[in-house]
Design an enzyme around this catalytic site. Structure first.
Site, PDB file in Angstrom:
ATOM      1  CG  HIS B 127       9.232  26.072  25.333  1.00  0.00           C
ATOM      2  ND1 HIS B 127       9.658  25.782  24.056  1.00  0.00           N
ATOM      3  CD2 HIS B 127       8.790  24.892  25.852  1.00  0.00           C
ATOM      4  CE1 HIS B 127       9.484  24.489  23.813  1.00  0.00           C
ATOM      5  NE2 HIS B 127       8.955  23.927  24.890  1.00  0.00           N
ATOM      6  CG  ASP B 164      12.430  19.435  25.688  1.00  0.00           C
ATOM      7  OD1 ASP B 164      12.244  19.185  26.895  1.00  0.00           O
ATOM      8  OD2 ASP B 164      11.501  19.614  24.871  1.00  0.00           O
ATOM      9  CG  HIS B 166       8.365  20.330  23.041  1.00  0.00           C
ATOM     10  ND1 HIS B 166       8.425  19.535  24.170  1.00  0.00           N
ATOM     11  CD2 HIS B 166       7.159  20.102  22.475  1.00  0.00           C
ATOM     12  CE1 HIS B 166       7.281  18.866  24.286  1.00  0.00           C
ATOM     13  NE2 HIS B 166       6.496  19.183  23.272  1.00  0.00           N
ATOM     14  CG  ASP B 253      10.159  16.408  26.075  1.00  0.00           C
ATOM     15  OD1 ASP B 253      11.329  16.318  25.660  1.00  0.00           O
ATOM     16  OD2 ASP B 253       9.594  17.493  26.292  1.00  0.00           O
TER      17      ASP B 253
HETATM   18 ZN   LIG Z   1       9.770  19.463  25.801  1.00  0.00          ZN
END
Ligand SMILES: [Zn+2]
Lengths: 213, 316
Positions: B127, B164, B166, B253
């Protein structure tokens, strides 16, 4: 509303109007008289519609079309009855006007009838993207609440106890009677403890897998 | 069997939350313990990371951001601007060491000391953008590794797979206009999950148009949907791009037991993801593949998926 607007005089030719629309990258242009007051509105469709009858005549060439555009004044083709927004109208007013009167743009006029701006469908969409917080780094939580006063405040208090900013809120009806749906965008990746606290306070978190995109 | 490098440093545990937080040192402790009890640790080639070199970090992050981060740690700030991203006084150095872990794993593979590498690093990175850490990430480890491979080992084209749950918004932003690094991300749809980017029409910009590819998944999607996405989107993208190495932003995740998202991958799903990327690296880039740890916050599924991931990387 856009304040830097392109306008055209009723006496100008369609050819000039088309050029201005291309330059300004707009599809409709308010027509204003010498006093700056709104006289009409001209859209790219109006121009196409004006040329079309000529196009049906055999032997009508591109040069003929260009000559027609140069010879025809805007005032002859423009729509005179214009749906306008006023400076005191809200965004909601503008949305309802555009929807109910099926127009793509609303010139904004002041008390003297002078054009001070324009609101297009694109502007409305931009406002929605902004209001919904789309594009801001955030997570979304959907909560089903009983339809009674105070629930939104209760939820906001829970979220703020985690020191997290709420970037947007949307509250709407829900398919189940007596309930409403609240959508929050919050500036954190760490949503699990917040969801848990909301559930522990007796609210239902909507499982996004349960509805389709 | 493949020679698998394992980048890890005990100092990764020093970046610890000042309050309860899912991205904790316990994640790495549990991973190492799991690999030890499974008898896998002895079969890996240990590499000891160093702090990433300044020029390698500066290839990804602006000096202003780095100075801001360093002084925030020195001052004792508890978080970055992004409140979910905590700091302690070690965080700046540990972030350098985390990026250094991705570099060390990449170095082992680039120099031929290992066929593949797994970098058990934290804080995570995907991120973090050029000028901002967020979403638990301080420095973009996988981006630093990609730039390092290009600058120091003459690697031309790098392919990054980010699975991931996200969207890897930081990594995407770093390489958005860079045609030499392909960024592929599969993640929960941005309407429903942080950070809210990674829509299907985000495909890169300018010279980099076409070398970013996003596969947003509906909440509730699982093994079957991921399998299809890897077959229909990832595989043709790798075949077309012809990378020299594949890097993986390996978050765990998207597992059904993970509390932070709504994707339903099983342990076997993660076996498939690992195996497919390994096969692609064997087919197109001489087997060169480096996986770096990103998210994964439920200790049970995190450790079991990493055991599976390591076994697949070893080519058991
Ligand atoms: Zn994540």
């Amino acid at each position: 509303m856009q304040r830097n607007i392109v306008t055209v005089a009723p006496s100008a030719s369609l050819f000039e109007a088309r050029d201005r629309m291309r330059e300004g990258n707009v599809r409709q242009i308010p027509v204003t008289g010498g006093d700056g007051r709104l006289a009409g509105i001209l859209s790219d469709r109006d121009i196409r519609g004006a040329v079309l009858p000529g196009g049906l005549v055999p032997g009508f060439s591109a040069e003929d079309a260009e000559k027609f555009l140069k010879d025809t004044p805007v005032g002859k083709v423009m729509t005179r009855k214009v749906i306008t927004a006023t400076l005191s109208d809200t965004l909601e007013d503008a949305i309802v006007l555009m929807h109910d009167f099926k127009v793509n743009a609303l010139p904004v006029v002041d008390r003297d009838g002078k054009v001070v701006g324009i609101i297009s469908r694109t502007n409305v969409l931009e406002a929605f993207i902004d209001v919904l917080g789309i594009g801001e780094v955030s997570s979304r939580i959907e909560v089903i609440v009983p339809d009674k006063p105070g629930t939104l405040a209760q939820l906001a208090a829970i979220i703020s106890s985690f020191h997290v900013n709420i970037t947007s809120v949307l509250a709407t009806g829900h398919v189940e009677a007596g309930k409403r749906a609240n959508f929050f965008r919050i500036a954190t990746l760490n949503v699990a403890p917040i969801k848990k606290a909301i559930e522990e306070a007796g609210f239902e978190i909507l499982d996004p897998s349960r509805y389709t995109l | 069997m493949k020679r698998l490098a394992f980048a890890y440093h005990p100092d990764y545990l020093l970046h610890a939350p000042p309050f309860e937080h899912p991205e904790s040192p316990e994640r790495l402790l549990a991973i190492v313990e799991r690999l030890r009890t499974a008898g896998l640790l002895d079969r890996l080639i240990p590499v000891t990371p160093d702090y990433a070199a300044e020029e390698d970090i500066l290839a990804v992050h602006g000096r202003e951001y780095l100075e801001k981060l360093e002084s925030a740690c020195r001052r004792g700030d508890l978080t970055l601007d992004a409140e979910d991203t905590y700091l302690n006084r070690h965080s700046y150095n540990v972030a350098l060491l985390s990026a250094g872990g991705a570099v060390a794993g990449s170095k082992a593979v680039a120099e031929g000391a290992a066929d593949r590498a797994f970098c058990a690093i934290r804080p995570p990175g995907h991120h973090a953008g050029r000028e901002a850490g967020m979403g638990f990430c301080l420095m973009n480890n996988v981006a630093v590794a990609a730039k390092y491979l290009q600058a120091r080992h003459g690697v031309g084209k790098v392919f990054i797979v980010d699975w991931d749950v996200h969207h890897g918004n930081g990594t995407q932003s770093v390489f958005l206009e860079d045609p030499s690094v392909f960024f592929f991300s599969v993640h929960e749809h941005p309407t429903f999950l942080y950070p809210g980017t990674g829509r299907r029409w985000e495909i890169g910009k300018g010279k980099g148009e076409g070398t970013t590819l996003n596969a947003p998944m509906a909440p509730g999607a699982g093994d079957d949907e991921y399998r299809l996405t890897f077959e229909e989107m990832l595989t043709p993208a790798v075949e077309r791009f012809r990378p020299e190495i594949i890097l993986v932003s390996a978050g765990f995740d998207a597992h059904r037991d993970d509390p932070l998202a709504d994707i339903q991958l099983s342990d076997e799903g993660f076996r498939f993801l690992t195996r497919r990327v390994a096969e692609l690296s064997d087919a197109y880039c001489g087997g060169r593949m480096v996986a770096v740890l990103e998210g994964g916050y439920e200790i049970g599924s995190l450790t079991s998926c990493i055991e599976i991931h390591i076994r697949e990387l070893l080519g058991e």
